[in-house]
Enzyme design. Structure first.
Site, PDB file in Angstrom:
ATOM      1  N   GLY A  22       0.837  -1.205   0.000  1.00 34.73           N
ATOM      2  CA  GLY A  22       0.000   0.000   0.000  1.00 34.73           C
ATOM      3  C   GLY A  22       0.866   1.248   0.000  1.00 34.73           C
ATOM      4  O   GLY A  22       0.610   2.186   0.752  1.00 34.73           O
ATOM      5  N   SER A  24       1.240   3.385  -2.444  1.00 35.55           N
ATOM      6  CA  SER A  24       0.851   4.398  -3.440  1.00 35.55           C
ATOM      7  C   SER A  24       0.255   5.655  -2.822  1.00 35.55           C
ATOM      8  O   SER A  24       0.274   6.721  -3.442  1.00 35.55           O
ATOM      9  CB  SER A  24      -0.151   3.788  -4.432  1.00 35.55           C
ATOM     10  N   ARG A  25      -0.316   5.530  -1.634  1.00 35.21           N
ATOM     11  CA  ARG A  25      -1.019   6.689  -1.053  1.00 35.21           C
ATOM     12  C   ARG A  25      -0.786   6.727   0.462  1.00 35.21           C
ATOM     13  O   ARG A  25      -0.326   5.759   1.068  1.00 35.21           O
ATOM     14  CB  ARG A  25      -2.528   6.583  -1.316  1.00 35.21           C
ATOM     15  N   ASN A  73      -2.613  -7.578  -5.059  1.00 39.45           N
ATOM     16  CA  ASN A  73      -3.586  -7.468  -3.975  1.00 39.45           C
ATOM     17  C   ASN A  73      -3.051  -8.279  -2.789  1.00 39.45           C
ATOM     18  O   ASN A  73      -2.917  -9.500  -2.884  1.00 39.45           O
ATOM     19  CB  ASN A  73      -4.925  -8.025  -4.478  1.00 39.45           C
ATOM     20  N   SER A 155      -3.334  -0.046  14.622  1.00 40.25           N
ATOM     21  CA  SER A 155      -4.178   1.145  14.795  1.00 40.25           C
ATOM     22  C   SER A 155      -4.565   1.249  16.261  1.00 40.25           C
ATOM     23  O   SER A 155      -4.642   0.243  16.976  1.00 40.25           O
ATOM     24  CB  SER A 155      -5.445   1.008  13.957  1.00 40.25           C
ATOM     25  N   TYR A 168     -12.460  -3.819  11.612  1.00 37.89           N
ATOM     26  CA  TYR A 168     -11.128  -3.197  11.584  1.00 37.89           C
ATOM     27  C   TYR A 168     -10.388  -3.466  12.899  1.00 37.89           C
ATOM     28  O   TYR A 168      -9.187  -3.779  12.913  1.00 37.89           O
ATOM     29  CB  TYR A 168     -11.333  -1.696  11.355  1.00 37.89           C
ATOM     30  N   ILE A 201      -4.771  10.032  11.496  1.00 42.25           N
ATOM     31  CA  ILE A 201      -3.719  10.601  10.645  1.00 42.25           C
ATOM     32  C   ILE A 201      -4.373  11.092   9.343  1.00 42.25           C
ATOM     33  O   ILE A 201      -5.272  10.422   8.808  1.00 42.25           O
ATOM     34  CB  ILE A 201      -2.645   9.530  10.302  1.00 42.25           C
TER      35      ILE A 201
HETATM   36  P1  NAP Z   1      -5.252   5.051   2.465  1.00 36.73           P
HETATM   37  O1  NAP Z   1      -4.907   6.481   2.306  1.00 36.73           O
HETATM   38  O2  NAP Z   1      -6.648   4.606   2.201  1.00 36.73           O
HETATM   39  O3  NAP Z   1      -4.241   4.188   1.552  1.00 36.73           O
HETATM   40  C1  NAP Z   1      -4.366   2.803   1.543  1.00 36.73           C
HETATM   41  C2  NAP Z   1      -3.236   2.205   0.758  1.00 36.73           C
HETATM   42  O4  NAP Z   1      -3.374   0.777   0.838  1.00 36.73           O
HETATM   43  C3  NAP Z   1      -3.246   2.563  -0.707  1.00 36.73           C
HETATM   44  O5  NAP Z   1      -1.912   2.718  -1.155  1.00 36.73           O
HETATM   45  C4  NAP Z   1      -3.885   1.340  -1.365  1.00 36.73           C
HETATM   46  O6  NAP Z   1      -3.414   1.104  -2.668  1.00 36.73           O
HETATM   47  C5  NAP Z   1      -3.399   0.234  -0.464  1.00 36.73           C
HETATM   48  N1  NAP Z   1      -4.240  -0.950  -0.490  1.00 36.73           N
HETATM   49  C6  NAP Z   1      -5.511  -1.086  -0.076  1.00 36.73           C
HETATM   50  N2  NAP Z   1      -5.936  -2.337  -0.249  1.00 36.73           N
HETATM   51  C7  NAP Z   1      -4.899  -3.015  -0.806  1.00 36.73           C
HETATM   52  C8  NAP Z   1      -4.713  -4.346  -1.226  1.00 36.73           C
HETATM   53  N3  NAP Z   1      -5.694  -5.270  -1.109  1.00 36.73           N
HETATM   54  N4  NAP Z   1      -3.524  -4.709  -1.755  1.00 36.73           N
HETATM   55  C9  NAP Z   1      -2.524  -3.795  -1.879  1.00 36.73           C
HETATM   56  N5  NAP Z   1      -2.641  -2.515  -1.494  1.00 36.73           N
HETATM   57  C10 NAP Z   1      -3.815  -2.141  -0.973  1.00 36.73           C
HETATM   58  O7  NAP Z   1      -4.928   4.554   3.930  1.00 36.73           O
HETATM   59  P2  NAP Z   1      -3.893   5.131   5.010  1.00 36.73           P
HETATM   60  O8  NAP Z   1      -4.612   6.079   5.889  1.00 36.73           O
HETATM   61  O9  NAP Z   1      -2.647   5.527   4.343  1.00 36.73           O
HETATM   62  O10 NAP Z   1      -3.665   3.821   5.866  1.00 36.73           O
HETATM   63  C11 NAP Z   1      -2.511   3.010   5.711  1.00 36.73           C
HETATM   64  C12 NAP Z   1      -2.479   2.003   6.852  1.00 36.73           C
HETATM   65  O11 NAP Z   1      -2.449   2.705   8.082  1.00 36.73           O
HETATM   66  C13 NAP Z   1      -3.675   1.085   6.905  1.00 36.73           C
HETATM   67  O12 NAP Z   1      -3.284  -0.191   7.332  1.00 36.73           O
HETATM   68  C14 NAP Z   1      -4.543   1.722   7.958  1.00 36.73           C
HETATM   69  O13 NAP Z   1      -5.399   0.787   8.555  1.00 36.73           O
HETATM   70  C15 NAP Z   1      -3.502   2.246   8.915  1.00 36.73           C
HETATM   71  N6  NAP Z   1      -3.971   3.328   9.768  1.00 36.73           N
HETATM   72  C16 NAP Z   1      -4.344   4.514   9.245  1.00 36.73           C
HETATM   73  C17 NAP Z   1      -4.791   5.503  10.115  1.00 36.73           C
HETATM   74  C18 NAP Z   1      -5.213   6.855   9.620  1.00 36.73           C
HETATM   75  O14 NAP Z   1      -5.712   7.641  10.442  1.00 36.73           O
HETATM   76  N7  NAP Z   1      -5.060   7.180   8.358  1.00 36.73           N
HETATM   77  C19 NAP Z   1      -4.845   5.282  11.487  1.00 36.73           C
HETATM   78  C20 NAP Z   1      -4.453   4.034  11.976  1.00 36.73           C
HETATM   79  C21 NAP Z   1      -4.001   3.071  11.106  1.00 36.73           C
HETATM   80  P3  NAP Z   1      -4.274   1.420  -4.005  1.00 36.73           P
HETATM   81  O15 NAP Z   1      -4.799   2.798  -3.872  1.00 36.73           O
HETATM   82  O16 NAP Z   1      -3.277   1.253  -5.111  1.00 36.73           O
HETATM   83  O17 NAP Z   1      -5.349   0.399  -4.064  1.00 36.73           O
END
Ligand code: NAP
Length: 257
Positions: A22, A24-25, A73, A155, A168, A201
């Site tokens: 993951g 990419s973003r 995936n 998380s 989750y 975040i």
């Molecule tokens: P996000 O902005 O939604 O980005 C999710 C990333 O995961 C994207 O790069 C997406 O790639 C990739 N992804 C999703 N499903 C996938 C799959 N089946 N196979 C490969 N790649 C996949 O999320 P984020 O906020 O950066 O979160 C990243 C991690 O941090 C997650 O595990 C999330 O649970 C954790 N987290 C986030 C927060 C927060 O507040 N943001 C807090 C606690 C934990 P594509 O776009 O190419 O599909």
């Protein structure tokens, strides 16, 4: 004796890559850029955001490191195995020494209304994805004298719970428990395994949340930035953190201590 020392030297000449799922973003993107800044060649995994992944690759390369895209995936075991097999075939002299299991999704709903597929999708991406990718990468990491480092993105929900996030929370709680057991399994092989537990975040995942309602609950009165999480991940993957394993480190502005 001569042959043995030569062999060890050959083993350690292999280039040590980082694989960020993951990448990419959001947090994964920030981690890729942090690792590039640290001089570590990066394999950027993504599922669907081709252009965003390409931009991360370009930004990493601009920092003078090798960066590659690897589309799969994480929740599809065969796709994981095929992609990593293919990467290993094209990199006979290299290995993945750093793994960041970051890919994750949310499908929030109160449990009594939660569709089975939303339960399964979240568990499959976050928990099974961690299992499939780590199992595939671990053997090569364990064979190397210099070992490896794994960071799993958990998380605050996996620690304290959050209404609307039973799926989750189950996935992230599972990641935390698995981190602790795996750390014990591989410590003697010089592989560290830690988890990071972010609070709120700024990213696409949280962009539709009601910030006005949530920020007052956070002692630091703001959401965290992906770069702040990336700095923590970078530290856990660095040589300075070799004695830290089996830990879950919160980064949440004091939301839960
Ligand atoms: P996000 O902005 O939604 O980005 C999710 C990333 O995961 C994207 O790069 C997406 O790639 C990739 N992804 C999703 N499903 C996938 C799959 N089946 N196979 C490969 N790649 C996949 O999320 P984020 O906020 O950066 O979160 C990243 C991690 O941090 C997650 O595990 C999330 O649970 C954790 N987290 C986030 C927060 C927060 O507040 N943001 C807090 C606690 C934990 P594509 O776009 O190419 O599909």
């Amino acid at each position: 004796m001569f042959a043995c020392s030569n062999y060890n030297q050959f083993k350690e000449e292999k280039m040590k890559y980082a694989l960020v799922t993951g990448g990419s973003r959001g947090l994964g993107r920030a981690v890729c850029l942090k690792l590039a800044e640290m001089g570590i060649p990066v394999v950027i995994n993504y599922q669907s955001s081709e252009q965003a992944a390409q931009e991360v690759k370009t930004e990493c390369e601009a920092q003078g490191v090798q960066a590659e895209l690897l589309k799969f995936n994480v929740g599809d075991m065969e796709a994981v195995n095929a992609a990593i097999d293919q990467w290993e075939e094209t990199h006979p002299d290299d290995y993945i020494a750093y793994l960041v299991n970051n890919a994750g999704i949310t499908r929030d709903n109160m449990m009594f209304m939660m569709p089975t597929e939303d339960w399964a999708a979240v568990l499959n991406t976050s928990l099974n994805g961690f299992f499939y990718v780590t199992r595939k990468v671990l053997p090569k990491m364990m064979m190397r004298k210099h070992g490896g480092s794994i960071v799993n993105m958990a998380s605050v929900t996996g620690l304290k719970g959050m209404p609307g996030q039973t799926n989750y929370g189950a996935a992230k709680g599972g990641i935390i428990a698995a981190t602790k057991s795996l750390a014990l399994e591989v410590a003697a092989r010089n592989v560290t395994v830690n988890a990071v537990a972010p609070g709120f975040i700024e990213s696409d995942m949280t962009k539709d949340l009601d910030k006005d309602a949530l920020v007052p609950l956070i002692p630091t009165k703001r959401f965290g930035k992906p770069e702040e999480v990336a700095a923590l991940v970078g530290f856990l993957l660095s040589e300075n953190a070799r004695y830290i394993t089996g830990e879950v480190i919160s980064i949440n502005g004091g939301l839960y201590t």
